[in-house]
Design an enzyme around this catalytic site. Sequence first.
Site, PDB file in Angstrom:
ATOM      1  N   ASP A  63       0.972  -1.158  -0.065  1.00  0.00           N
ATOM      2  CA  ASP A  63      -0.139  -0.028   0.018  1.00  0.00           C
ATOM      3  C   ASP A  63       0.938   1.151   0.040  1.00  0.00           C
ATOM      4  OD1 ASP A  63      -2.770   1.227   0.613  1.00  0.00           O
ATOM      5  OD2 ASP A  63      -1.516   2.184   2.194  1.00  0.00           O
ATOM      6  N   HIS A 145       4.966  14.476 -15.671  1.00  0.00           N
ATOM      7  CA  HIS A 145       5.614  16.070 -15.961  1.00  0.00           C
ATOM      8  C   HIS A 145       5.861  16.719 -14.517  1.00  0.00           C
ATOM      9  CE1 HIS A 145       2.612  19.105 -16.021  1.00  0.00           C
ATOM     10  NE2 HIS A 145       1.599  17.908 -16.355  1.00  0.00           N
ATOM     11  N   ASP A 157      -1.910  19.477 -11.101  1.00  0.00           N
ATOM     12  CA  ASP A 157      -1.160  19.335 -12.633  1.00  0.00           C
ATOM     13  C   ASP A 157       0.081  19.948 -12.692  1.00  0.00           C
ATOM     14  OD1 ASP A 157      -0.481  19.079 -15.240  1.00  0.00           O
ATOM     15  OD2 ASP A 157      -1.946  20.774 -15.890  1.00  0.00           O
ATOM     16  N   GLU A 191       6.526  20.086 -19.853  1.00  0.00           N
ATOM     17  CA  GLU A 191       5.426  19.432 -20.436  1.00  0.00           C
ATOM     18  C   GLU A 191       4.186  20.666 -21.089  1.00  0.00           C
ATOM     19  OE1 GLU A 191       1.326  17.752 -20.571  1.00  0.00           O
ATOM     20  OE2 GLU A 191       1.992  19.243 -19.324  1.00  0.00           O
ATOM     21  N   GLU A 192       4.260  21.650 -20.273  1.00  0.00           N
ATOM     22  CA  GLU A 192       3.098  22.668 -20.365  1.00  0.00           C
ATOM     23  C   GLU A 192       3.443  23.262 -21.591  1.00  0.00           C
ATOM     24  OE1 GLU A 192       0.594  22.152 -19.036  1.00  0.00           O
ATOM     25  OE2 GLU A 192       0.554  21.347 -16.965  1.00  0.00           O
ATOM     26  N   ASP A 322      -5.125   8.726  -3.293  1.00  0.00           N
ATOM     27  CA  ASP A 322      -4.947   7.434  -2.661  1.00  0.00           C
ATOM     28  C   ASP A 322      -5.111   6.279  -3.632  1.00  0.00           C
ATOM     29  OD1 ASP A 322      -3.974   5.726  -0.593  1.00  0.00           O
ATOM     30  OD2 ASP A 322      -5.993   5.825   0.159  1.00  0.00           O
TER      31      ASP A 322
END
Length: 458
Positions: A63, A145, A157, A191-192, A322
């Site tokens: 976990d 990213h 993000d 990445e952006e 999670d």
Amino acid sequence: MSYVSSRTVGRTPRRSWPRKVATATAAAGAIVGLLVSGSGPASAAQPHAPSAAPPATTLAAPDIPLANVKAHLTQLQSIATANSGNRAHGRAGYKASIDYVKAKLDAAGFTTTLQQFTSSGATGWNLIADWPGGDPNHVVFAGSHLDSVTAGAGINDNGSGSAGVLETALAVSREGLQPTKHLRFGWWGAEELGLVGSKYYVNNLPSTERAKIDAYLNFDMIGSPNPGYFVYDDDPQVETLFKDFFAAKGVPTEIETEGDGRSDHAPFKNVGVPVGGLFSGADYTKTAAQAQKWGGTSGQPFDRCYHSSCDTTANINDTALDRNSDAIAHAIWTLGTGTTPPPGTSFENTDNVNVPDVGAAVESPIAVTGRTGNAPSALKVGVDIKHTYRGDLVVDLVAPDGTAFRLKNSSSSDSADNVIATYTVNASAEVANGTWKLRVRDVAAQDIGFIDSWKLTF
Ligand code: TRP
Ligand code: ZN
Ligand code: CA
């Protein structure tokens, strides 16, 4: 070929060379010897055992503690707060993010590499972490990213994917995992700005190294505050792995449709690396049906703070973070510790099987083992049948449960020799493990042949 025939109604004998053959080996000698100029019959006549794959045994993933993943997000938030509120390419907050992740990995025993590139006049970095050991020819790779947009801290993000991948890597170290495959983790820059870092990595990776990557798994936004559970629709083995993981927890999934190729898996996919990944949604709106099965608010975006200043530690759904973090670990453990053959593995039977003239169907088996889930929707069936008039032949692929897939019908006008072809079969409704068969029947008199070999590529 050395003779020409035409077939019309009421066949006439077209040749006189021997065609009474008792065994496949004899058939090989007779037919190959006569028809294949410049290649001897000996090698074609050698029987080989079907290639055997080891059984599937994988270790269970631990976990992944949600508190640890959230602690990384807290640190990334602090980094943004201390650096003009963002962690964007070319800004101090990006390099500080890289330094944070690298220090954790170095302390845990990873071999880390910073790959520097330039984009829009600013220096960027990719961070690559290799876990020592495992088969260097079979690399299982997870990435995310690490840059944000300039508008905010980028905690969903993509602090979320970055933290989930980081904590999975740290769990590998804590468990002292000795995977069968080589494990690699990546954090991409810029990445952006258009997948700049991951494109740079893939472009600078020699094709021999690309070919060693069994799977690249991408995690871009996995803690969206109004979450969906989206699985990338790419490599079928990886897709099934994730779907099964969520299904076992009673969590419905959907195929990711918010923008195929909108993240760092695209450069890998474009050079033929099998890819997969998870996504909890960005600026698209959650439908009523989606709110019904996942909870949350319909008519609202999955992430109302996508690319904006409110993408902070408050912009995270703990349950999604999670579950998705545990799913990353499950995938790494399953793909990395198993003896499960990687995507693209072939199973072959090179035993020759004689096909009697206008006789009963004959079958050549291939035992498929070590696969989880169903066969792919694009199962490749490579067929090599030597025959002096292939129009005589009806060829089927038979799945372990007896379902037959017609590969080829007979055709009285098809006078060419041999069936040497690769067929693509949608076998996604069939369980992969079990004994598959190539079934061949000769339905017209005189011409004969044999199954030389055939293979299944998953
Ligand atoms: N970072 C991505 C982007 O800004 C987020 C994203 C949007 C995404 N749609 C996606 C990631 C679909 C994976 C799949 O475009
Ligand atoms: Zn992103
Ligand atoms: Ca025949």
